[in-house]
Design an enzyme around this catalytic site. Structure first.
Site, PDB file in Angstrom:
ATOM      1  N   GLU A   1      -2.892   0.260   8.723  1.00  0.00           N
ATOM      2  CA  GLU A   1      -2.670  -0.910   8.008  1.00  0.00           C
ATOM      3  C   GLU A   1      -2.457  -2.277   8.634  1.00  0.00           C
ATOM      4  O   GLU A   1      -1.226  -2.401   8.786  1.00  0.00           O
ATOM      5  CB  GLU A   1      -1.890  -0.597   6.679  1.00  0.00           C
ATOM      6  CG  GLU A   1      -1.605  -1.943   5.712  1.00  0.00           C
ATOM      7  CD  GLU A   1      -0.520  -1.576   4.725  1.00  0.00           C
ATOM      8  OE1 GLU A   1       0.098  -0.716   4.698  1.00  0.00           O
ATOM      9  OE2 GLU A   1      -0.621  -2.506   3.853  1.00  0.00           O
TER      10      GLU A   1
ATOM     11  N   LYS B   1       0.972   6.606   6.667  1.00  0.00           N
ATOM     12  CA  LYS B   1       0.668   5.355   6.755  1.00  0.00           C
ATOM     13  C   LYS B   1       1.707   4.418   7.702  1.00  0.00           C
ATOM     14  O   LYS B   1       2.613   4.854   7.942  1.00  0.00           O
ATOM     15  CB  LYS B   1       0.958   4.537   5.395  1.00  0.00           C
ATOM     16  CG  LYS B   1       0.573   3.057   5.248  1.00  0.00           C
ATOM     17  CD  LYS B   1       1.048   2.408   4.062  1.00  0.00           C
ATOM     18  CE  LYS B   1       2.010   1.548   4.223  1.00  0.00           C
ATOM     19  NZ  LYS B   1       2.565   0.648   2.830  1.00  0.00           N
TER      20      LYS B   1
ATOM     21  N   ARG C   1      15.204   5.519  -9.198  1.00  0.00           N
ATOM     22  CA  ARG C   1      13.970   5.556  -8.381  1.00  0.00           C
ATOM     23  C   ARG C   1      13.341   6.727  -8.588  1.00  0.00           C
ATOM     24  O   ARG C   1      12.106   6.757  -8.837  1.00  0.00           O
ATOM     25  CB  ARG C   1      14.280   5.447  -6.725  1.00  0.00           C
ATOM     26  CG  ARG C   1      14.813   3.875  -6.343  1.00  0.00           C
ATOM     27  CD  ARG C   1      14.904   3.730  -4.812  1.00  0.00           C
ATOM     28  NE  ARG C   1      15.946   4.627  -4.136  1.00  0.00           N
ATOM     29  CZ  ARG C   1      17.150   4.521  -3.854  1.00  0.00           C
ATOM     30  NH1 ARG C   1      17.606   3.094  -4.249  1.00  0.00           N
ATOM     31  NH2 ARG C   1      18.041   5.244  -3.192  1.00  0.00           N
TER      32      ARG C   1
ATOM     33  N   LYS D   1      -6.719   0.399   5.829  1.00  0.00           N
ATOM     34  CA  LYS D   1      -6.120  -0.322   4.619  1.00  0.00           C
ATOM     35  C   LYS D   1      -5.923  -1.818   4.945  1.00  0.00           C
ATOM     36  O   LYS D   1      -4.882  -2.146   5.300  1.00  0.00           O
ATOM     37  CB  LYS D   1      -4.840   0.424   4.163  1.00  0.00           C
ATOM     38  CG  LYS D   1      -4.037  -0.320   3.388  1.00  0.00           C
ATOM     39  CD  LYS D   1      -3.021   0.532   2.569  1.00  0.00           C
ATOM     40  CE  LYS D   1      -2.014  -0.307   1.581  1.00  0.00           C
ATOM     41  NZ  LYS D   1      -1.227   0.512   0.995  1.00  0.00           N
TER      42      LYS D   1
HETATM   43  P1  13P Z   1       0.477  -3.934  -2.351  1.00  0.00           P
HETATM   44  O1  13P Z   1      -0.780  -3.535  -2.883  1.00  0.00           O
HETATM   45  O2  13P Z   1       1.581  -4.264  -3.300  1.00  0.00           O
HETATM   46  O3  13P Z   1       0.266  -5.022  -1.307  1.00  0.00           O
HETATM   47  O4  13P Z   1       1.333  -2.699  -1.414  1.00  0.00           O
HETATM   48  C1  13P Z   1       0.278  -1.942  -0.512  1.00  0.00           C
HETATM   49  C2  13P Z   1       1.032  -1.508   0.137  1.00  0.00           C
HETATM   50  O5  13P Z   1       1.122  -0.328   0.794  1.00  0.00           O
HETATM   51  C3  13P Z   1       1.697  -2.293   1.352  1.00  0.00           C
HETATM   52  O6  13P Z   1       2.289  -1.673   2.414  1.00  0.00           O
END
Ligand code: 13P
Length: 337
Positions: free
Chosen positions: A177, A136, A46, A219
């Site tokens: 998000e 986030k 990772r 987001k």
């Molecule tokens: P994806 O663009 O693969 O949807 O991932 C964005 C993300 O941070 C999801 O939480």
């Protein structure tokens, strides 16, 4: 880089067409991605994979922020530099995922509520000390004949507002998000309705909680039909529906909207973003915060092998550049060749 307030951090992340690299996959999600290329999901692999991304040439000019997972913000490269420093070296800001994933909502598996508020204060204090400039928190909304319920939308949007207030208290920009999932056979109208209700509820709670909107980034998903729906939407339809939904629900003082890719292909994600910016007519920056749509080609080029690092970096750099152009409405299909 010195910033005197949250708004300056948020504006920096989306300046000049830059966007965000979402590299905050939890270890189980990372395992899913590594399984597709038959690479073992060890801590070292990772680290090596993320180091490859963060030291790519394409980070510069195209990426304004990188979202990290808890493990990564503490890792060091073989040379001894922290991965966080490698990100700063490329002119991008480090951020951190602070939610703790999903739990069933009201005892049902059909809807979820995002967890992590209990000890968030202490964790934000630590992350801010480690150098994170933004955070986030992701909530997930499902669509089917009877979903989403308003109750589930409101509970999740309230969690986002509570989280955002705490992140700002520690001087970090909250990325909020609300992801309406693309899975299912719903129409683009169903997605519009669920996305609109979610974002409307979100900004109501942000306002009630006195969250500084000028120091926040949204987001969201784009407005698209579900993956199993019979009719595909055109690029223009997705772009128009998404802009309409955002214009109806997002205040003008928000500095930036950075989309998730959510299962769209690399090209679709770029195409849709580009079309929205070509159409224009909104005050916020419209940019990207992609995970899969920035990493898919790089992962398949890498295959866990040292000798493929440079090819993987080129693949990532290319996607980063294409998405920057899309954020400026200057992308075209011929640039993909
Ligand atoms: P994806 O663009 O693969 O949807 O991932 C964005 C993300 O941070 C999801 O939480």
């Amino acid at each position: 880089m010195n910033f005197s307030n949250l708004s300056e951090i948020a504006q920096y992340i989306v300046s000049e067409g830059k966007g965000i690299l979402a590299a905050d996959e939890s270890n189980p999600t990372c395992k899913k991605r590594f399984d597709t290329i038959s690479v073992e999901c060890t801590e070292e692999n990772r680290r090596n994979y993320r180091e490859l991304l963060f030291t790519s040439e394409g980070m510069k000019e195209n990426i304004g922020g990188v979202i990290l997972f808890d493990e990564t913000i503490r890792q060091h490269s073989e040379s001894g530099k922290s991965l966080l420093e490698l990100i700063l070296d490329k002119g991008a800001l480090p951020g951190i995922k602070v939610d703790k994933g999903l739990q069933p909502f009201n005892g049902s598996d059909l809807e979820t509520l995002t967890q992590g508020l209990d000890d968030l204060d202490g964790r934000c204090s630590e992350y801010s000390g480690l150098g994170a400039k933004f955070t986030k928190w992701r909530v997930v909304i499902n669509i089917n004949e009877n979903l989403p319920t308003q109750e589930c939308i409101d509970a999740n949007m309230e969690s986002l507002a509570n989280y955002a207030k705490i992140a700002q208290k520690y001087g970090m920009v909250p990325i909020v998000e609300p992801e309406v999932l693309i899975n299912g056979d719903h129409s683009i109208e169903d997605c519009y309705d669920a996305t609109s209700r979610s974002i409307k509820s979100l900004f109501n709670y942000l306002s009630t909680n006195n969250v500084d909107i000028s120091g926040t980034i949204l987001k969201p998903n784009m407005v698209t039909p579900g993956t199993d729906h019979t009719n595909k939407a055109t690029v223009e339809e997705v772009a128009q529906a998404t802009i309409k939904c955002l214009k109806e629900n997002v205040p003008a003082e928000l500095p930036g909207i950075t989309f998730l890719s959510g299962g769209q292909t690399e090209i679709e994600s770029t195409q849709h973003l580009d079309m929205m910016n070509k159409i224009g007519g909104f005050s916020w920056k419209l940019s990207f915060s992609y995970g899969r749509a920035l990493q898919a080609s790089a992962l398949s080029a890498w295959l866990g092998k040292k000798e493929n690092i440079s090819a993987a970096q080129s693949a990532f750099s290319h996607r980063a550049k294409m998405n920057k152009l899309a954020s400026l409405g200057k992308w075209s299909e011929s640039l993909e060749e």
